[in-house]
Design an enzyme around this catalytic site. Sequence first.
Site, mmCIF file in Angstrom:
data_model
loop_
_atom_site.group_PDB
_atom_site.id
_atom_site.type_symbol
_atom_site.label_atom_id
_atom_site.label_comp_id
_atom_site.label_asym_id
_atom_site.label_seq_id
_atom_site.Cartn_x
_atom_site.Cartn_y
_atom_site.Cartn_z
ATOM 1 N N GLU A 1 1.488 -0.332 -4.773
ATOM 2 C CA GLU A 1 0.597 0.611 -5.235
ATOM 3 C C GLU A 1 1.266 1.949 -5.612
ATOM 4 O O GLU A 1 1.586 2.385 -4.663
ATOM 5 C CB GLU A 1 -0.436 0.653 -3.994
ATOM 6 C CG GLU A 1 -1.547 1.739 -4.709
ATOM 7 C CD GLU A 1 -2.170 2.469 -3.449
ATOM 8 O OE1 GLU A 1 -3.294 2.959 -3.576
ATOM 9 O OE2 GLU A 1 -1.839 2.498 -2.225
ATOM 10 N N ASP B 1 0.666 -1.056 0.089
ATOM 11 C CA ASP B 1 -0.002 0.125 -0.038
ATOM 12 C C ASP B 1 0.957 1.361 0.098
ATOM 13 O O ASP B 1 1.839 1.475 0.589
ATOM 14 C CB ASP B 1 -1.030 -0.017 1.327
ATOM 15 C CG ASP B 1 -1.607 1.105 1.308
ATOM 16 O OD1 ASP B 1 -2.879 1.251 0.448
ATOM 17 O OD2 ASP B 1 -1.510 2.101 2.129
#
Length: 494
Positions: free
Chosen positions: A241, A204
């Site tokens: 990401e 993330d």
Amino acid sequence: MFLAKSIVCLALLAVANAQFDTNYASGRSGMVHLFEWKWDDIAAECENFLGPNGFAGVQVSPVNENAVKDSRPWWERYQPISYKLETRSGNEQQFASMVKRCNAVGVRTYVDVVFNHMAADGGTYGTGGSTASPSTKSFPGVPYSSLDFNPTCSINNYNDANQVRNCELVGLRDLNQGNSYVQDKVVEFLDHLIDLGVAGFRVDAAKHMWPADLAVIYGRLKTLNTDHGFNSGSKAYIVQEVIDMGGEAISKSEYTGLGAVTEFRHSDSIGKVFRGKDQLQYLTNWGTAWGFAASDRSLVFVDNHDNQRGHGAGGADVLTYKVPKQYKMASAFMLAHPFGTPRVMSSFSFSDTDQGPPTTDGHNIASPVFNSDNSCSGGWVCEHRWRQIYNMVAFRNAVGSDAIQNWWDNGSNQIAFSRGSRGFVAFNNDNYDLNSSLQTGLPAGTYCDVISGSKSGSSCTGKTVSVGSDGRASIYLGSSEDDGVLAIHVNAKL
């Protein structure tokens, strides 16, 4: 010094090459994001549905303790309190059991890991009982202190790479990944997950961390656990990401040497095409020509948990379960096309973009309810259980690495192509019928269209397609049909 640098470069290269391997079991492809599902439910889904239907992997929501927020929004799971494996999805024992059960049926686990930051102010206690003081950057559950964070500042200029990587994303306390103690704690967390049998990670907010720091962390990770069926020396698959739509200081190319990236341009572009803003005929050169990262560096998707809510990138062009006909067409195209590593979204229904998953009491996550036609209810959408999607995972497995051949288009929004001599698909996004004799590339015979139905024994529950000895077939796709796509493959021959 030069020799030392060369050795470091070679080591990073070895790390990088390993991190592009998905570690899928042979003959399988495609992962599904079971967003906010409980570990026990995922384990059962691996055994009852994902394994039998050829899915290769499952991406799970963050596994570590997060801040408990009022009204329990989905995004609370992106606010870490500690690295204890205790969330609304279950505890460490349940997670470990899930990974083991999924691996046993050929379905790999990919964990959404959050180590760019810790919780923002207001996140004072966690799902595992830990307490924290985000305002003073104290997280005793790890433990982290203010020494482990970057100075407090806000991100308001995405053309300033230093600000994007050293300041706080929406007030989330920004960890300093260049700090050796932080690196130790992150590696400890990821290695623990590797011990439990996971196959890789979605990192993330990778865009908000320095690539050099990530290279150190990735390079220190242990190899995958051979007790779970991984080959000796296998490294975790890493997908980062990185939202890069162009025009910012930070580019995905800074990360593709370290692992794969979430290719948001794919989501944006496929949405524009199937919403009718671009013509299907232009898909003939789908891939890097559209500005995507290399195929083995691209995790591709129609939508994800962020952009289906208007977060992230893509805006109103993103297709979601709320426009099912176009969504199924885009998903079928993604799964039929050899480009990238596809991930299918599996959502819960929402009307408010902060809304969390269905619960039994406002806090505890409810299990999905399964209907006789494989679909879900109880607030769960389960796109991965839509026939038009799971049958295309089987299509992808059937065609393997065969190349695209026999491309046909009508100069507008009707296209068709084969994958070698193993599969054939046709799409109609025009407002008039597709009715043509097309070259399928397939051996002569009668095939079950796996979009309108499924092969059941020697019969088909949907439409059938007759392929002649010359490989040609009459293909009909009415513009008013429920599905604007037709697909046949060698394993659906009657």
